[in-house]
Structures are given as C-alpha cells and as structure tokens.
Design an enzyme around this catalytic site. Structure first.
Site, PDB file in Angstrom:
ATOM      1  N   HIS A 165      -7.561  -0.891   5.746  1.00  0.00           N
ATOM      2  CA  HIS A 165      -6.570   0.077   6.268  1.00  0.00           C
ATOM      3  C   HIS A 165      -6.467   1.238   5.278  1.00  0.00           C
ATOM      4  CE1 HIS A 165      -2.840   1.426   8.161  1.00  0.00           C
ATOM      5  NE2 HIS A 165      -2.192   1.287   7.035  1.00  0.00           N
ATOM      6  N   HIS A 208       0.845  -1.201   0.000  1.00  0.00           N
ATOM      7  CA  HIS A 208       0.000   0.000   0.000  1.00  0.00           C
ATOM      8  C   HIS A 208       0.873   1.241   0.000  1.00  0.00           C
ATOM      9  CE1 HIS A 208       0.722  -0.500   4.311  1.00  0.00           C
ATOM     10  NE2 HIS A 208       0.120   0.650   4.599  1.00  0.00           N
ATOM     11  N   ASP A 263      -0.317  -3.917   6.246  1.00  0.00           N
ATOM     12  CA  ASP A 263      -1.067  -3.431   7.402  1.00  0.00           C
ATOM     13  C   ASP A 263      -2.533  -3.888   7.347  1.00  0.00           C
ATOM     14  OD1 ASP A 263       1.290  -2.238   8.068  1.00  0.00           O
ATOM     15  OD2 ASP A 263       0.627  -0.182   7.709  1.00  0.00           O
ATOM     16  N   HIS A 284       1.330   3.957   1.952  1.00  0.00           N
ATOM     17  CA  HIS A 284       1.810   4.756   3.088  1.00  0.00           C
ATOM     18  C   HIS A 284       3.333   4.914   3.049  1.00  0.00           C
ATOM     19  CE1 HIS A 284      -2.040   4.125   5.692  1.00  0.00           C
ATOM     20  NE2 HIS A 284      -2.124   5.180   4.902  1.00  0.00           N
ATOM     21  N   ASP A 318       5.708   4.852   5.142  1.00  0.00           N
ATOM     22  CA  ASP A 318       6.562   3.883   5.845  1.00  0.00           C
ATOM     23  C   ASP A 318       6.562   2.509   5.171  1.00  0.00           C
ATOM     24  OD1 ASP A 318       3.863   3.644   6.739  1.00  0.00           O
ATOM     25  OD2 ASP A 318       4.543   2.495   8.471  1.00  0.00           O
ATOM     26  N   HIS A 319       5.965   2.411   3.981  1.00  0.00           N
ATOM     27  CA  HIS A 319       6.042   1.180   3.192  1.00  0.00           C
ATOM     28  C   HIS A 319       6.678   1.404   1.822  1.00  0.00           C
ATOM     29  CE1 HIS A 319       3.615  -1.381   5.938  1.00  0.00           C
ATOM     30  NE2 HIS A 319       3.307  -0.159   6.389  1.00  0.00           N
ATOM     31  N   HIS A 358       4.508  -4.596  10.770  1.00  0.00           N
ATOM     32  CA  HIS A 358       4.956  -3.854  11.958  1.00  0.00           C
ATOM     33  C   HIS A 358       5.171  -4.752  13.168  1.00  0.00           C
ATOM     34  CE1 HIS A 358       4.341   0.327  10.575  1.00  0.00           C
ATOM     35  NE2 HIS A 358       3.378  -0.190   9.832  1.00  0.00           N
TER      36      HIS A 358
HETATM   37 ZN    ZN Z   1      -0.098   1.705   6.508  1.00  0.00          ZN
END
Ligand code: ZN
Length: 255
Positions: A114, A56, A133, A58, A60-61, A171
């Site tokens: 998410h 996805h 996530d 985001h 942090d990915h 995570h």
């Molecule tokens: Zn995420």
C-alpha cells in the site's frame, strides 16, 4: 496475559485501536485518524496512553496524533523506513524488531505494498495483528507505492500467523469488498455465508472489523490467489499466484 483490545471508529470509515494491559496499566494506541473519539475512549476507561504505534504515514492514520500527545505524552513508534514522513518518532522500528506493551510482546512485520514502509504489529500473546491498510477485512490496501509481488509477499507474512489471530485493520470497507469478492470467487460457500453476515451487521450499524485470520484465509480473494477455483474463474489455471494476485488487485481498482 492477553491485552484488552478496543476498536474506535474515527472519521467516516477509519478504525483506531487501543491495546490495554490491565496488570501494568500500559495502553497502546494503534493509528491516530482523529483525536476526539480516541481521547473519549481513553477518558471513559480512565486509561493513560503509554505508546502510540503507527502503521503508515497516510494522513487518515496519523493526523490525530498531535492533539492526542498533548494530553497523553506517549512513546511514538513507527517504521524506520518512513521516519522522514511520519510524525516525530521516539522509536524507529523495522521487520523483526520487538518491544513490549506491558507484559505482552509486539513483533514488527514489514508489510509494504500500500505504501513502502508500511508495517504491521503482531501481538502473539494477545493473538492480534494490527494491519492498517495492508490486509483488510475481505480486502487489501490499494497499491499506491508497492508492486503486486511485494504486497503478495506482505500478505503471505500475515497469512502465516496463527489462524485464530484477530485482524485489526484500518477501515470499514468490508461491504464493498464483499461485492467485489463475489465477482472473483462466486462459488465459495464460506464467502457467501460471510457476505450474508456482513450485510446483516452493516444493516444493524455494527462494525465488521476486527475479523479472524482463518476466515480471511477462507474468503478474502487477495489471500487466495493460489486457489484453483479462483484461478479457473479468472482463466489463469496454474498461473503464478503473484500474477493472479496482480490481476485480482487490478480488477478491484476498476471495480
Ligand atoms: Zn493508507
């Protein structure tokens, strides 16, 4: 032949994964939180990336991808539904699409909730699912974009995979998820045992990701909204599992 899976801690609590085919030498990265640890993991093994898979959009990915591609010009694969907000894709995929990493099949699942457009990658021959996530160890991602019914359906697709599937999620949130899970399902002996294992692992500085799907089904409250003991504990006997899931997710948001 199963791919070799490597778990790479990134940033403060993210995980990226490598899936390596020893026969062809092809290597896929799943998610790119941070370049340095991923480049180091590749270099120490002498592996060259062939594919970069994104669950996805985001930051942090995906934020490490640009610097990784500079050294490893890999084929970038992500959700067609998210093409407008992902790094540039070489291949845009949707639910039901398949491709290969070396000799191993990869199946794409839409696990929106998410985010809308979040996908998971299932490798049936390797017995692994990369869930980002969506389904997480003892948890699930917060519903930033999707509705509870959508996430419940997404988690149902993952729960339907074979019990021995290795769940590679994004995570290290497991210890805090464990505290919450005990408030929802306090009498579940399998959960109590797992929480003890998690606390031991974290005290020793060990990761709790990946996990195994059978254990998630036995202990993860977000997969257990149809469970009579949980429904009774929440005062929601015989309720629709979607509304029980929504209640569990809402309690987690306040936890
Ligand atoms: Zn995420």
């Amino acid at each position: 032949m199963p791919l070799e899976i490597v778990t790479i801690p990134c940033l403060s609590d993210n995980y990226a994964f490598l899936a390596h085919d020893p026969v062809s030498g092809e290597t896929a990265l799943i998610d790119a939180p941070e370049a340095a640890p991923i480049l180091a993991a590749l270099e120490s093994r002498g592996w060259q990336l062939s594919h970069a898979l994104l669950t996805h959009h985001h930051p942090d990915h995906v934020d490490g991808l640009f610097d990784i591609l500079a050294k490893h010009p890999a084929r970038v694969i992500g959700a067609k539904a998210d093409e407008h907000r992902l790094p540039e894709l070489d291949q845009a995929v949707a639910e039901g699409d398949t491709f290969y990493i070396g000799g191993d099949l990869v199946e794409v699942l839409d696990v929106s909730g998410h985010t809308i457009g979040h996908i998971a990658f299932h490798m049936p021959e390797t017995g692994a699912a990369f869930t980002g996530d969506s389904l997480m160890a003892l948890g699930c991602g917060r519903l930033f974009e999707g509705k509870p019914a959508q996430m419940w359906a997404s988690l149902g697709k993952l729960a339907a995979l074979p019990d021995e599937t290795i769940v590679c999620s994004g995570h290290e949130y497991t210890q805090s998820n464990a505290k919450f899970a005990l408030t929802i399902d306090p009498d579940n002996a399998a959960l109590q045992d797992r929480v003890a294992d998690i606390n031991r692992a974290r005290a020793a500085g060990e990761p709790t990701v990946p996990s195994v799907l059978a254990l998630e089904k036995a202990t993860n409250p977000f997969l257990r909204a149809a469970d009579p003991a949980i429904q009774a504990h929440l005062g929601m006997e015989n309720a629709d599992p979607t509304s029980v899931f929504a209640e569990i997710r809402a309690r987690k948001d306040r936890f």
